[in-house]
Design a protein around this motif. Structure first.
Motif, PDB file in Angstrom:
ATOM      1  N   GLY A  72     -38.438  17.018 -20.980  1.00  0.00           N
ATOM      2  CA  GLY A  72     -37.673  15.795 -21.196  1.00  0.00           C
ATOM      3  C   GLY A  72     -36.644  15.978 -22.291  1.00  0.00           C
ATOM      4  N   PHE A  73     -35.502  15.312 -22.134  1.00  0.00           N
ATOM      5  CA  PHE A  73     -34.411  15.443 -23.096  1.00  0.00           C
ATOM      6  C   PHE A  73     -34.661  14.554 -24.311  1.00  0.00           C
ATOM      7  N   ILE A  74     -34.135  15.002 -25.440  1.00  0.00           N
ATOM      8  CA  ILE A  74     -34.273  14.275 -26.702  1.00  0.00           C
ATOM      9  C   ILE A  74     -32.883  14.012 -27.264  1.00  0.00           C
ATOM     10  N   ASP A  75     -32.545  12.741 -27.443  1.00  0.00           N
ATOM     11  CA  ASP A  75     -31.310  12.383 -28.138  1.00  0.00           C
ATOM     12  C   ASP A  75     -31.639  12.324 -29.618  1.00  0.00           C
ATOM     13  N   THR A  76     -31.042  13.218 -30.395  1.00  0.00           N
ATOM     14  CA  THR A  76     -31.449  13.387 -31.788  1.00  0.00           C
ATOM     15  C   THR A  76     -30.853  12.365 -32.741  1.00  0.00           C
ATOM     16  N   HIS A  77     -29.834  11.649 -32.295  1.00  0.00           N
ATOM     17  CA  HIS A  77     -29.274  10.624 -33.186  1.00  0.00           C
ATOM     18  C   HIS A  77     -28.471   9.627 -32.372  1.00  0.00           C
ATOM     19  N   LEU A  78     -28.871   8.378 -32.464  1.00  0.00           N
ATOM     20  CA  LEU A  78     -28.119   7.330 -31.768  1.00  0.00           C
ATOM     21  C   LEU A  78     -28.409   5.988 -32.398  1.00  0.00           C
ATOM     22  N   ALA A 326     -46.500  15.233 -21.713  1.00  0.00           N
ATOM     23  CA  ALA A 326     -45.983  15.337 -20.343  1.00  0.00           C
ATOM     24  C   ALA A 326     -44.687  14.548 -20.185  1.00  0.00           C
ATOM     25  N   ASP A 327     -43.651  15.024 -20.880  1.00  0.00           N
ATOM     26  CA  ASP A 327     -42.276  14.528 -20.726  1.00  0.00           C
ATOM     27  C   ASP A 327     -41.538  15.553 -19.880  1.00  0.00           C
ATOM     28  N   ILE A 328     -41.229  15.189 -18.658  1.00  0.00           N
ATOM     29  CA  ILE A 328     -40.783  16.164 -17.657  1.00  0.00           C
ATOM     30  C   ILE A 328     -39.605  15.593 -16.879  1.00  0.00           C
ATOM     31  N   SER A 340     -33.480  13.897 -10.650  1.00  0.00           N
ATOM     32  CA  SER A 340     -34.020  13.165  -9.503  1.00  0.00           C
ATOM     33  C   SER A 340     -35.271  12.372  -9.856  1.00  0.00           C
ATOM     34  N   ASP A 341     -36.169  12.928 -10.671  1.00  0.00           N
ATOM     35  CA  ASP A 341     -37.357  12.201 -11.119  1.00  0.00           C
ATOM     36  C   ASP A 341     -37.610  12.507 -12.584  1.00  0.00           C
ATOM     37  N   VAL A 342     -38.190  11.524 -13.274  1.00  0.00           N
ATOM     38  CA  VAL A 342     -38.495  11.670 -14.696  1.00  0.00           C
ATOM     39  C   VAL A 342     -39.922  11.196 -14.937  1.00  0.00           C
ATOM     40  N   PHE A 343     -40.643  11.914 -15.805  1.00  0.00           N
ATOM     41  CA  PHE A 343     -41.992  11.531 -16.214  1.00  0.00           C
ATOM     42  C   PHE A 343     -41.999  11.397 -17.731  1.00  0.00           C
ATOM     43  N   ALA A 345     -44.605  10.701 -20.854  1.00  0.00           N
ATOM     44  CA  ALA A 345     -46.034  10.654 -21.202  1.00  0.00           C
ATOM     45  C   ALA A 345     -46.906  10.640 -19.959  1.00  0.00           C
ATOM     46  N   GLY A 346     -46.520  11.435 -18.964  1.00  0.00           N
ATOM     47  CA  GLY A 346     -47.317  11.580 -17.745  1.00  0.00           C
ATOM     48  C   GLY A 346     -47.122  10.494 -16.713  1.00  0.00           C
ATOM     49  N   ARG A 347     -46.199   9.562 -16.944  1.00  0.00           N
ATOM     50  CA  ARG A 347     -45.985   8.441 -16.024  1.00  0.00           C
ATOM     51  C   ARG A 347     -44.642   8.600 -15.311  1.00  0.00           C
ATOM     52  N   LEU A 348     -44.658   8.434 -14.010  1.00  0.00           N
ATOM     53  CA  LEU A 348     -43.420   8.473 -13.243  1.00  0.00           C
ATOM     54  C   LEU A 348     -42.559   7.275 -13.616  1.00  0.00           C
ATOM     55  N   VAL A 349     -41.300   7.545 -13.895  1.00  0.00           N
ATOM     56  CA  VAL A 349     -40.387   6.471 -14.272  1.00  0.00           C
ATOM     57  C   VAL A 349     -39.914   5.741 -13.020  1.00  0.00           C
ATOM     58  N   ASP A 350     -40.297   4.473 -12.924  1.00  0.00           N
ATOM     59  CA  ASP A 350     -39.866   3.625 -11.819  1.00  0.00           C
ATOM     60  C   ASP A 350     -39.879   2.181 -12.312  1.00  0.00           C
ATOM     61  N   GLU A 351     -39.502   1.263 -11.445  1.00  0.00           N
ATOM     62  CA  GLU A 351     -39.416  -0.137 -11.857  1.00  0.00           C
ATOM     63  C   GLU A 351     -40.783  -0.700 -12.241  1.00  0.00           C
ATOM     64  N   ALA A 352     -41.835  -0.202 -11.613  1.00  0.00           N
ATOM     65  CA  ALA A 352     -43.175  -0.683 -11.964  1.00  0.00           C
ATOM     66  C   ALA A 352     -43.510  -0.337 -13.413  1.00  0.00           C
ATOM     67  N   LEU A 353     -43.088   0.845 -13.861  1.00  0.00           N
ATOM     68  CA  LEU A 353     -43.339   1.227 -15.243  1.00  0.00           C
ATOM     69  C   LEU A 353     -42.586   0.303 -16.191  1.00  0.00           C
ATOM     70  N   PHE A 354     -41.334   0.035 -15.888  1.00  0.00           N
ATOM     71  CA  PHE A 354     -40.564  -0.856 -16.755  1.00  0.00           C
ATOM     72  C   PHE A 354     -41.148  -2.267 -16.764  1.00  0.00           C
ATOM     73  N   ALA A 355     -41.645  -2.717 -15.630  1.00  0.00           N
ATOM     74  CA  ALA A 355     -42.207  -4.065 -15.541  1.00  0.00           C
ATOM     75  C   ALA A 355     -43.483  -4.210 -16.351  1.00  0.00           C
TER      76      ALA A 355
END
Length: 570
Positions: A72-78, A326-328, A340-343, A345-355
């Motif tokens: 997973g990518f890390i934005d170091t300053h924002l 598990a940042d992938i 195409s897909d992002v995980f 902490a082991g969780r697939l990123v989708d609308e259910a996760l945001f909800a």
């Protein structure tokens, strides 16, 4: 915390004795240390990778289908506020771009609301799907030459220092205060000795840089040339390549990123709005640009993940390997960095996760308390004879401004813009309800031919900044911001022609990020219709009142010579 039962499951699943919670099957894993690409499964238990370089069974299986796999990518300053969206909407905006960790300085909201703003960000960070980390704002206000909404001393910061989302002290912009050993500055630096302290030292070189680094400061995102970056690397700083909506340093610094330096370089956006994120991406966009410029591929991905984690002491992430968080990110194309897909902490990123995140009530409503203004409030007395006026010089892609001078027209004893030479007026109006100050001056580089543009986003004290070809439209735009609670306004012929309300501390919208993006498009078009030639006029305006970035700026107290670190008499 991982308890004994969870750790036992992780060990047994990694050893192949029991099924993992999740298996991402059949990926091509890029090793950001060696550059090797290996066909493998990725086994995950809870939030941890437990297996690679092998085949696994899992309670849940997601087909990698031969896609590439990177950390997973890390934005170091924002500054989340610069996305113009709340932390929750920022989460929805950038996590699908592969940004699983972001290191945020809530400096903007802290300058408006003080400790209340920091607490709001920490409360949000405890719920966001990405891992939003906080560095505590070190310079509120940035200088004594502007009026901020709050003041944070070391006593205000220490209650947050041990919060699990806090890394350390955010960008120490007041480098003159460091070198001058200002007592308040020294108190903050002493309290964070042995912890992380972010740097902010544009153009600082030589012995002055040595003195600054002697304070224990370790990172910098303000290098704008390869020579500056190399000197900072040589003196032990981690250099972050910045490519935001306004500050675009990647082209200048790309050549520095190579096999020898990639462990000490990382990537950041600093300030990027939803329109640019949609058009160019986020950290994934920086990865694409660096690879396209011929930078060694796995070293670019290393800088975007492992090196970034090391810079902040985040020892659990930055690699896709057993025992790591598990940042992938799964990519369809490695060179084009097509996510195409992002995980997270082991969780697939989708609308259910945001909800599932819950919510945190926003703060900072009704924070724009600037006085009602008229065109007469913006008048600049005419200078005698051929006396020159200071003029801020703006160039696209730079927050560093030049200190220009020009003899300007005088009409009825009042100095006026010179549109033929692309010189318009700029004013900064104190908006925190403290003194009603108005700073007046002139700026070149916007290309404006008529009308006015106003913003309540004005780094770092976030007073109202207005540029315009005439005083009447400038007053219309400024007064409209009082009514909307902050935001952006474009005015022409005495009327508002486009606007975006930012009622959350005068910095952030209540809208979804894609709606913010839509409104920004209309605002840009309205600005271009006035003749504006800058690609990103609104964030460019936001940096005009930033008195810690060379060379000439303006605050509510007047034009400010950054090199001399003093106000210029009218």
């Amino acid at each position: 915390m991982t308890d004994a039962a969870a750790l036992t499951r992780m060990i047994k699943a990694g050893a192949g004795e029991i099924p993992a919670d999740l298996v991402i099957r059949d990926v091509r894993l890029l090793d950001v240390i060696t550059g090797a690409i290996v066909d493998t499964d990725i086994a995950i238990v809870a939030d941890r990778i437990v297996g690679t370089h092998g085949r696994y069974q899992g309670a849940r299986v997601i087909e990698g289908a031969g896609r590439f796999c990177v950390p997973g990518f890390i934005d170091t300053h924002l500054h989340v506020e610069s996305s113009l969206a709340t932390p929750f909407e920022f989460d929805r905006c950038v996590l699908p771009h592969g940004v699983t960790t972001a290191v945020c300085d809530p400096h903007e909201i802290a300058n408006v609301l003080g400790a209340t703003g920091i607490r709001y960000f920490l409360d949000c960070a405890e719920r966001t799907a990405m891992d939003l980390r906080i560095n505590l704002s070190s310079c509120v206000p940035a200088t004594e030459f502007e009026t901020a909404g709050a003041r944070l001393e070391i006593e205000d910061l220490l209650p947050f220092a041990d919060h699990p989302k806090v890394i350390g002290l955010a960008e120490f912009m007041n480098f003159p205060g460091v070198l001058g050993t200002d007592p308040g500055v020294i108190a903050k630096l002493v309290a964070f000795q042995g912890k992380h302290i972010d740097g902010h030292a544009p153009l600082l070189r030589g012995l002055g840089l040595n003195g600054y680094l002697a304070a224990g400061i370790r990172t910098d995102h303000e290098a704008t040339s390869a020579a500056e970056a190399r000197e900072k690397l040589a003196k032990g700083m981690a250099v972050f390549i910045r490519e935001g909506s306004v500050s675009k340093d990647l082209n200048a610094l790309a050549e520095v990123l190579d096999e020898q330096t990639s462990a000490f370089m990382a990537l950041c956006t600093d300030d990027r709005n939803p329109l640019d994120i949609a058009e160019e991406g986020h950290i994934d966009g920086l990865v694409r640009m660096l690879i396209a410029k011929g930078r060694p591929l796995h070293h670019v991905y290393r800088a975007a993940s492992w090196s970034a984690a090391r810079a902040f002491g985040l020892r659990d992430r930055g690699l896709v390997a057993p025992g790591w968080r598990a940042d992938i990110v799964l990519l369809d194309d490695l060179e084009r960095c097509t996510v195409s897909d992002v995980f997270t902490a082991g969780r697939l990123v989708d609308e259910a996760l945001f909800a599932s995140r819950g919510s945190v009530p926003a703060v900072g409503y009704h924070s724009v308390k600037s006085r009602v203004v008229t065109a007469e409030d913006f008048r600049v007395s005419g200078r005698r004879g051929n006396q020159e006026s200071p003029v801020i010089g703006v160039k696209a892609g730079l927050i560093i401004t030049s200190h220009e001078k020009a003899v300007l027209p005088v009409e009825d004893g009042v100095t006026v813009p010179d549109l033929a030479r692309d010189i318009v007026k700029v004013v900064v109006i104190e908006r925190h309800g403290k003194n009603g100050n108005i700073g007046r001056g002139f700026v070149t580089g916007f290309g404006l031919k008529r009308g006015a543009i106003a913003s309540s986003v004005g780094h770092d004290s976030h007073n109202v900044t207005v540029i315009g070809a005439n005083d009447a439209d400038m007053a219309v735009a400024a007064n409209r911001l009082r009514e909307t609670g902050g935001g952006f306004v474009v005015a022409e012929n005495g009327a508002v022609v486009a606007e975006l309300a930012l009622p959350v501390a005068g910095l952030m919208s209540e809208l979804a990020f894609d709606d913010v993006r839509h409104e920004l498009h209309h605002l840009r078009e309205a600005a271009y219709d006035l003749g504006c030639t800058l690609p990103e006029p609104f964030l460019q305006i936001a940096f005009l009142p930033l008195p810690v970035i060379p060379h000439l700026k303006i605050t509510d107290k007047g034009m400010f010579d950054v090199d001399r670190f003093e106000l210029i008499p009218e």
